[in-house]
Design a protein around this motif. Structure first.
Motif, PDB file in Angstrom:
ATOM      1  N   THR A  13       0.853  -1.186   0.000  1.00  0.00           N
ATOM      2  CA  THR A  13       0.000   0.000   0.000  1.00  0.00           C
ATOM      3  C   THR A  13       0.890   1.238   0.000  1.00  0.00           C
ATOM      4  O   THR A  13       2.016   1.202   0.500  1.00  0.00           O
ATOM      5  CB  THR A  13      -0.918   0.033   1.245  1.00  0.00           C
ATOM      6  OG1 THR A  13      -0.110   0.092   2.418  1.00  0.00           O
ATOM      7  CG2 THR A  13      -1.814  -1.198   1.306  1.00  0.00           C
ATOM      8  N   PRO A  14       0.400   2.346  -0.534  1.00  0.00           N
ATOM      9  CA  PRO A  14       1.232   3.556  -0.591  1.00  0.00           C
ATOM     10  C   PRO A  14       1.565   4.127   0.781  1.00  0.00           C
ATOM     11  O   PRO A  14       2.567   4.822   0.935  1.00  0.00           O
ATOM     12  CB  PRO A  14       0.388   4.555  -1.391  1.00  0.00           C
ATOM     13  CG  PRO A  14      -0.905   3.906  -1.683  1.00  0.00           C
ATOM     14  CD  PRO A  14      -0.886   2.514  -1.180  1.00  0.00           C
ATOM     15  N   ASP A  15       0.761   3.820   1.792  1.00  0.00           N
ATOM     16  CA  ASP A  15       0.954   4.397   3.128  1.00  0.00           C
ATOM     17  C   ASP A  15       1.982   3.663   3.983  1.00  0.00           C
ATOM     18  O   ASP A  15       2.403   4.184   5.011  1.00  0.00           O
ATOM     19  CB  ASP A  15      -0.375   4.397   3.894  1.00  0.00           C
ATOM     20  CG  ASP A  15      -1.467   5.115   3.140  1.00  0.00           C
ATOM     21  OD1 ASP A  15      -1.147   5.937   2.264  1.00  0.00           O
ATOM     22  OD2 ASP A  15      -2.642   4.852   3.433  1.00  0.00           O
ATOM     23  N   GLU A  16       2.352   2.453   3.585  1.00  0.00           N
ATOM     24  CA  GLU A  16       3.232   1.624   4.407  1.00  0.00           C
ATOM     25  C   GLU A  16       4.536   1.310   3.676  1.00  0.00           C
ATOM     26  O   GLU A  16       4.520   1.053   2.476  1.00  0.00           O
ATOM     27  CB  GLU A  16       2.530   0.312   4.769  1.00  0.00           C
ATOM     28  CG  GLU A  16       1.274   0.481   5.596  1.00  0.00           C
ATOM     29  CD  GLU A  16       1.546   0.996   6.998  1.00  0.00           C
ATOM     30  OE1 GLU A  16       2.625   0.727   7.534  1.00  0.00           O
ATOM     31  OE2 GLU A  16       0.666   1.693   7.531  1.00  0.00           O
TER      32      GLU A  16
END
Length: 102
Positions: A13-16
């Motif tokens: 995911t882009p957030d992790e």
């Protein structure tokens, strides 16, 4: 034979910074079909990891799900339920262990 499988898929995911394991309850008898179904669903969320991360395989059958649990949770034969990124304790407590090599 299993009525279904609990499958974990590593999803980027882009957030992790590292992929996270996302869980799916798949109401298919065949383990390989259940794994591919979970991968298809995971691709809707993000990119599936292409190699192991920290010793964890990108796609892993956590265990067999009994028919009574699937029915109680409203998962119909052939269906898949996205359980999210949090460890699905209710589902894990009902698992039958995966047999080695199978």
């Amino acid at each position: 034979m299993a009525a279904g499988w609990l499958i974990g898929v590593l999803v980027e995911t882009p957030d992790e910074p590292l992929p996270l394991r996302r869980y799916y309850a798949v109401a298919k008898d065949d383990r390989a079909q259940a794994e591919w179904t979970a991968v298809d669903q995971a691709m809707k969320v993000g990119r599936v990891a292409s190699s192991p991360v920290g010793g964890v395989e990108p796609v892993q059958a956590e265990g067999e799900l009994p028919a009574r649990l699937l029915a109680a949770q409203g998962v119909k034969p052939g269906a898949v339920r996205d359980l999210g990124f949090r460890t699905p304790r209710r589902w894990l407590s009902a698992l039958r262990p995966v047999r080695a090599g199978g």
